[in-house]
Design an enzyme around this catalytic site. Structure first.
Site, PDB file in Angstrom:
ATOM      1  N   HIS A  58       0.862  -1.183   0.000  1.00  0.00           N
ATOM      2  CA  HIS A  58       0.000   0.000   0.000  1.00  0.00           C
ATOM      3  C   HIS A  58       0.899   1.234   0.000  1.00  0.00           C
ATOM      4  CE1 HIS A  58      -2.397  -3.286   1.547  1.00  0.00           C
ATOM      5  NE2 HIS A  58      -3.460  -2.628   1.107  1.00  0.00           N
ATOM      6  N   ASP A 101      -6.516 -10.661   0.589  1.00  0.00           N
ATOM      7  CA  ASP A 101      -6.436  -9.233   0.297  1.00  0.00           C
ATOM      8  C   ASP A 101      -5.897  -8.443   1.489  1.00  0.00           C
ATOM      9  OD1 ASP A 101      -8.534  -8.929   2.106  1.00  0.00           O
ATOM     10  OD2 ASP A 101     -10.013  -8.384   0.596  1.00  0.00           O
ATOM     11  N   SER A 102      -6.024  -7.139   1.431  1.00  0.00           N
ATOM     12  CA  SER A 102      -5.518  -6.249   2.480  1.00  0.00           C
ATOM     13  C   SER A 102      -6.111  -6.547   3.849  1.00  0.00           C
ATOM     14  CB  SER A 102      -5.827  -4.789   2.122  1.00  0.00           C
ATOM     15  OG  SER A 102      -5.316  -4.476   0.858  1.00  0.00           O
TER      16      SER A 102
END
EC number: 2.3.1.251
Length: 186
Positions: A58, A101-102
């Site tokens: 990110h 995922d995140s």
């Protein structure tokens, strides 16, 4: 306004309208090529591919630190694909992959990828790629509603092993994610 100004305005508008027709004609040709490439990759694959997610990062300039501290940046999962190299040496692939995922929730993605490929060294096994992927994904935080994706692709590889990556654009605290995976071609 005199007549010459009307003629100039009319000419400008008329030329723009003619150009729009050419743009749509080219779009039809590109869409036909796109569909044909997908069909050929599906019907005549040269290789079977194994996808292993490697990293999710990110962009720190686009997130609050407390958010990035909580995010998963080590996706694990896997995928499978079909691929081929065209007569120009460009890569075409169909794939399906699932990864964490995140939020450490499963995210599936499936689609078509294309990369223009360069072999800048005397060793033809080394290759660089730049292209796009078009597909569908689904996320837990969107209740697994299918979402279309159109993202850039880049890669560096040697022989049957390729490190492939994309960047998911976004706004502050949303998107702006670098995602990469290994692709092994069999």
């Amino acid at each position: 306004m005199n007549v010459s100004k009307y003629v100039a305005i009319f000419s400008f508008v008329f030329i723009q309208l003619i150009s729009v027709g050419k743009v749509f004609a080219n779009a039809d040709e590109r869409m036909t090529t796109f569909r044909e490439n997908i069909a050929q990759t599906w019907q005549q694959p040269e290789h079977y591919d194994l996808y292993i997610p490697a990293i999710t990062w990110h962009a720190r300039f686009a997130y609050d630190k407390e958010k990035t501290d909580r995010y998963n940046e080590r996706p694990w999962g896997g995928g499978f694909g079909l691929s081929r190299w065209d007569e120009k040496g460009n890569w075409h692939g169909l794939y399906a992959m699932a990864f964490k995922d995140s939020w450490n929730k499963w995210e599936p993605i499936a689609g078509y990828g294309w990369e223009s490929t360069w072999r800048p060294l005397a060793d033809e096994n080394f290759h660089l790629g730049l292209g796009f992927t078009a597909g569908v994904t689904a996320r837990d935080n969107w209740n697994y509603i299918p979402l279309p994706v159109l993202l850039p692709l880049a890669s560096v590889g040697y022989g049957p092993v390729t490190f492939q990556m994309t960047y998911i654009p976004g706004t502050y605290n949303n998107g702006n994610v670098y995602f990469a995976w290994m692709r092994f071609q069999f």
